[in-house]
Scaffold this active site. Structure first.
Site, PDB file in Angstrom:
ATOM      1  CE  LYS A  13      51.986  36.442  38.480  1.00  0.00           C
ATOM      2  NZ  LYS A  13      51.880  34.976  38.577  1.00  0.00           N
ATOM      3  NE  ARG A  88      54.018  35.895  32.056  1.00  0.00           N
ATOM      4  CZ  ARG A  88      52.930  36.035  32.813  1.00  0.00           C
ATOM      5  NH1 ARG A  88      52.535  37.220  33.198  1.00  0.00           N
ATOM      6  NH2 ARG A  88      52.260  34.981  33.183  1.00  0.00           N
ATOM      7  NE  ARG A 127      43.387  31.386  38.455  1.00  0.00           N
ATOM      8  CZ  ARG A 127      44.595  31.774  38.100  1.00  0.00           C
ATOM      9  NH1 ARG A 127      45.212  32.735  38.755  1.00  0.00           N
ATOM     10  NH2 ARG A 127      45.215  31.205  37.090  1.00  0.00           N
ATOM     11  NE  ARG A 160      35.639  26.177  38.117  1.00  0.00           N
ATOM     12  CZ  ARG A 160      36.117  25.890  39.338  1.00  0.00           C
ATOM     13  NH1 ARG A 160      37.414  25.741  39.520  1.00  0.00           N
ATOM     14  NH2 ARG A 160      35.308  25.732  40.372  1.00  0.00           N
ATOM     15  NE  ARG A 172      49.156  29.867  33.125  1.00  0.00           N
ATOM     16  CZ  ARG A 172      48.089  29.756  33.919  1.00  0.00           C
ATOM     17  NH1 ARG A 172      47.153  28.862  33.645  1.00  0.00           N
ATOM     18  NH2 ARG A 172      47.956  30.540  34.954  1.00  0.00           N
TER      19      ARG A 172
HETATM   20  P1  AP5 Z   1      46.264  34.061  41.945  1.00  0.00           P
HETATM   21  O1  AP5 Z   1      46.440  35.212  42.853  1.00  0.00           O
HETATM   22  O2  AP5 Z   1      45.154  34.125  40.959  1.00  0.00           O
HETATM   23  O3  AP5 Z   1      47.655  33.694  41.244  1.00  0.00           O
HETATM   24  P2  AP5 Z   1      48.532  34.491  40.172  1.00  0.00           P
HETATM   25  O4  AP5 Z   1      49.936  34.542  40.689  1.00  0.00           O
HETATM   26  O5  AP5 Z   1      47.877  35.781  39.807  1.00  0.00           O
HETATM   27  O6  AP5 Z   1      48.510  33.426  39.002  1.00  0.00           O
HETATM   28  P3  AP5 Z   1      48.135  33.564  37.462  1.00  0.00           P
HETATM   29  O7  AP5 Z   1      47.756  32.181  37.015  1.00  0.00           O
HETATM   30  O8  AP5 Z   1      47.171  34.674  37.218  1.00  0.00           O
HETATM   31  O9  AP5 Z   1      49.534  33.926  36.899  1.00  0.00           O
HETATM   32  P4  AP5 Z   1      50.000  33.832  35.455  1.00  0.00           P
HETATM   33  O10 AP5 Z   1      51.293  34.532  35.561  1.00  0.00           O
HETATM   34  O11 AP5 Z   1      50.053  32.451  34.914  1.00  0.00           O
HETATM   35  O12 AP5 Z   1      48.818  34.511  34.630  1.00  0.00           O
HETATM   36  P5  AP5 Z   1      48.650  35.925  33.933  1.00  0.00           P
HETATM   37  O13 AP5 Z   1      47.233  36.306  33.984  1.00  0.00           O
HETATM   38  O14 AP5 Z   1      49.681  36.871  34.418  1.00  0.00           O
HETATM   39  O15 AP5 Z   1      46.087  32.750  42.855  1.00  0.00           O
HETATM   40  C1  AP5 Z   1      45.777  31.492  42.288  1.00  0.00           C
HETATM   41  C2  AP5 Z   1      44.715  30.774  43.153  1.00  0.00           C
HETATM   42  O16 AP5 Z   1      45.302  30.434  44.393  1.00  0.00           O
HETATM   43  C3  AP5 Z   1      43.495  31.631  43.460  1.00  0.00           C
HETATM   44  O17 AP5 Z   1      42.339  30.821  43.403  1.00  0.00           O
HETATM   45  C4  AP5 Z   1      43.733  32.136  44.899  1.00  0.00           C
HETATM   46  O18 AP5 Z   1      42.504  32.259  45.626  1.00  0.00           O
HETATM   47  C5  AP5 Z   1      44.606  31.032  45.490  1.00  0.00           C
HETATM   48  N1  AP5 Z   1      45.626  31.586  46.387  1.00  0.00           N
HETATM   49  C6  AP5 Z   1      46.350  32.729  46.230  1.00  0.00           C
HETATM   50  N2  AP5 Z   1      47.220  32.893  47.248  1.00  0.00           N
HETATM   51  C7  AP5 Z   1      47.053  31.805  48.065  1.00  0.00           C
HETATM   52  C8  AP5 Z   1      47.675  31.385  49.292  1.00  0.00           C
HETATM   53  N3  AP5 Z   1      48.647  32.132  49.878  1.00  0.00           N
HETATM   54  N4  AP5 Z   1      47.256  30.223  49.839  1.00  0.00           N
HETATM   55  C9  AP5 Z   1      46.280  29.471  49.253  1.00  0.00           C
HETATM   56  N5  AP5 Z   1      45.645  29.828  48.094  1.00  0.00           N
HETATM   57  C10 AP5 Z   1      46.041  30.969  47.504  1.00  0.00           C
HETATM   58  O19 AP5 Z   1      49.056  35.556  32.405  1.00  0.00           O
HETATM   59  C11 AP5 Z   1      48.224  34.720  31.624  1.00  0.00           C
HETATM   60  C12 AP5 Z   1      48.794  34.613  30.220  1.00  0.00           C
HETATM   61  O20 AP5 Z   1      48.806  35.922  29.595  1.00  0.00           O
HETATM   62  C13 AP5 Z   1      50.263  34.156  30.116  1.00  0.00           C
HETATM   63  O21 AP5 Z   1      50.358  32.744  30.140  1.00  0.00           O
HETATM   64  C14 AP5 Z   1      50.685  34.797  28.790  1.00  0.00           C
HETATM   65  O22 AP5 Z   1      50.207  34.049  27.693  1.00  0.00           O
HETATM   66  C15 AP5 Z   1      49.955  36.138  28.805  1.00  0.00           C
HETATM   67  N6  AP5 Z   1      50.766  37.231  29.416  1.00  0.00           N
HETATM   68  C16 AP5 Z   1      50.440  37.966  30.529  1.00  0.00           C
HETATM   69  N7  AP5 Z   1      51.389  38.869  30.789  1.00  0.00           N
HETATM   70  C17 AP5 Z   1      52.356  38.695  29.837  1.00  0.00           C
HETATM   71  C18 AP5 Z   1      53.601  39.314  29.614  1.00  0.00           C
HETATM   72  N8  AP5 Z   1      54.075  40.283  30.424  1.00  0.00           N
HETATM   73  N9  AP5 Z   1      54.321  38.896  28.542  1.00  0.00           N
HETATM   74  C19 AP5 Z   1      53.877  37.910  27.717  1.00  0.00           C
HETATM   75  N10 AP5 Z   1      52.703  37.275  27.890  1.00  0.00           N
HETATM   76  C20 AP5 Z   1      51.951  37.670  28.954  1.00  0.00           C
HETATM   77 MG    MG Z   2      46.928  36.483  38.072  1.00  0.00          MG
END
Ligand code: AP5
Ligand code: MG
Length: 216
Positions: A13, A88, A127, A160, A172
């Site tokens: 994402k 979410r 990552r 990281r 997660r």
């Molecule tokens: P990346 O693009 O970073 O993945 P992502 O989908 O953004 O994954 P996240 O881990 O950020 O998602 P998340 O939903 O767990 O975290 P968030 O910050 O939203 O890609 C990952 C890696 O893979 C990178 O190194 C990239 O280079 C590589 N990659 C990407 N695409 C690729 C491909 N096609 N092929 C190969 N490699 C690839 O949330 C974190 C925390 O915040 C949550 O756990 C929660 O506690 C809180 N939070 C956030 N939003 C909310 C909400 N709305 N409600 C409640 N709590 C929330």
């Molecule tokens: Mg992300």
């Protein structure tokens, strides 16, 4: 154009939202990034969210919706935005409907990145990001062009995420399966859901998203 990018942790994402910012001038609205900024600056929200995020649990709907609502009032989002990590839960999906209606903003597409869960742990544990500008990288899939130097800003400092470890990732994923995936049917009757193969390489995923956006 206003879109939601939906998918489990590591689905890509953030990677795709950041490319859409660069290529189309859309604004990435990542609730995860907003919360991490609040944790880093130790705001009251950040102090509440820190431990919840480190466990891999979801932060309360009230807190996250409040942050997002304020962000949607800023001028830069009016040219189009990408929601990354919101909504979410069912409650957040309903809150978003209300917020967008109140602010007079349409929702054009809900793009689900469909991925194989087995690949996600490797994506997440590999990552890292630039500590200066936030550009995202991966040990295997997206290394900086010059080792140890950020492509975007030249910084040599990287970091990281504290929640990017194999144990927290399992929590997660579980949160995604039980609370987030069930919101997809909320958008099906509205005809908004588009599915993209998130297992393609980064450029392949971008091309598939571009094809959807170019259709209007
Ligand atoms: P990346 O693009 O970073 O993945 P992502 O989908 O953004 O994954 P996240 O881990 O950020 O998602 P998340 O939903 O767990 O975290 P968030 O910050 O939203 O890609 C990952 C890696 O893979 C990178 O190194 C990239 O280079 C590589 N990659 C990407 N695409 C690729 C491909 N096609 N092929 C190969 N490699 C690839 O949330 C974190 C925390 O915040 C949550 O756990 C929660 O506690 C809180 N939070 C956030 N939003 C909310 C909400 N709305 N409600 C409640 N709590 C929330
Ligand atoms: Mg992300």
């Amino acid at each position: 154009m206003n879109i939601i990018l939906l998918g489990p942790p590591g689905a890509g994402k953030g990677t795709q939202a950041s490319k859409l910012e660069d290529e189309r001038g859309m604004v990435q609205l990542s609730t995860g990034d907003m919360l991490r900024a609040a944790v880093a600056t130790k705001t009251p929200v950040g102090l509440q969210a820190k431990e919840v995020m480190e466990r891999g649990d979801l932060v309360s709907d009230e807190i996250v919706t409040g942050i997002l609502s304020d962000r949607l009032d800023e001028d830069d989002v009016k040219g189009g935005f990408i929601l990354d990590g919101y909504p979410r839960t069912e409650a957040q999906a309903h809150s978003l409907d209300a917020l967008l209606a109140e602010k007079g903003m349409p929702l054009d597409h809900v793009i689900e990145l469909v991925v194989d869960e087995d690949a996600l742990v490797e994506r997440i544990t590999g990552r890292f990001t630039c500590a200066n500008c936030g550009e995202g990288y991966h040990d295997t899939f997206k290394q900086p062009r010059v080792e140890g130097v950020c492509d975007a800003c030249g910084s040599t400092s990287f970091k990281r995420r504290p929640d990017d470890n194999a144990e927290t990732v399992r929590t997660r994923m579980q949160e995604y399966r039980t609370k987030t995936a069930p919101i997809i049917p909320h958008y099906e009757p509205k005809g908004l859901v588009r599915r993209v193969d998130g297992m393609a390489d980064i450029e392949g995923v971008s091309d598939a998203i571009a094809a959807i956006l170019d259709q209007g």
